[in-house]
Scaffold this active site. Structure first.
Site, short mmCIF file in Angstrom:
data_model
loop_
_atom_site.label_atom_id
_atom_site.label_comp_id
_atom_site.label_asym_id
_atom_site.label_seq_id
_atom_site.Cartn_x
_atom_site.Cartn_y
_atom_site.Cartn_z
N CYS A 132 6.20 -6.60 -10.26
CA CYS A 132 7.33 -7.21 -9.57
C CYS A 132 8.42 -6.14 -9.47
O CYS A 132 8.27 -5.05 -10.02
CB CYS A 132 7.82 -8.48 -10.25
SG CYS A 132 8.58 -8.29 -11.87
N CYS A 158 7.14 -7.81 -4.70
CA CYS A 158 7.51 -6.40 -4.50
C CYS A 158 7.11 -5.90 -3.12
O CYS A 158 7.26 -4.73 -2.81
CB CYS A 158 6.94 -5.51 -5.59
SG CYS A 158 5.16 -5.33 -5.58
N CYS A 164 3.39 -1.58 -3.57
CA CYS A 164 2.22 -1.35 -4.42
C CYS A 164 1.18 -0.57 -3.62
O CYS A 164 0.74 -1.02 -2.56
CB CYS A 164 1.64 -2.69 -4.88
SG CYS A 164 0.39 -2.53 -6.15
#
Length: 137
Positions: free
Chosen positions: A11, A85, A89
């Protein structure tokens, strides 16, 4: 990499949702799963409301420290679970990616964090059933 499945929870601040998820997975799966958590912009400390909410269910995350998301953490994980997020990633072939849409506990009191904590537990239990079910007696 070990023979057991590895999970990375991500996150933004690595201070709430990902810390609670990592703690639930560690508690519920034990040593059957390797657990990591990280953030795309880690905070200075774990959210005190998340610490309090987890303490209510007997899990102490007060000593945890938010960690920076790294390419290596993603490479070393079988399952990468993002929680707000976005696209931060990194994506690698052969990995499983999930996005758990959960309310952000940042700036909220423990009363607001409890339902998030409980939803995370349900999601973690489902994940365990898929990747590391308990051995049959």
């Amino acid at each position: 990499m070990s023979d057991k499945p590895s999970v990375l929870f991500v996150c933004v601040h690595n201070a709430g949702r990902s810390q609670m998820a990592a703690a639930w997975l560690t508690r519920l799966a034990g040593d059957r799963v390797e657990v990591r958590s990280a953030g795309s912009a880690p905070g200075n400390q774990v959210n005190p409301a998340a610490v309090a909410a987890m303490a209510e269910v007997g899990i102490d995350i007060s000593a945890e420290i938010p960690k920076m998301l790294t390419v290596d953490a993603v490479k070393e994980s079988d399952v990468c679970i993002t929680m707000g997020c976005g696209d931060s990633c990194p994506v690698f072939p052969g990995k499983r990616y999930l996005d758990w849409r959960l309310e952000d506990p940042a700036g909220q009191g423990v009363e607001a964090v409890r339902p998030i904590r409980d939803e995370i537990r349900k999601l973690v239990e489902g994940l365990i059933d898929e990747i590391a079910p308990a051995p049959r007696a």
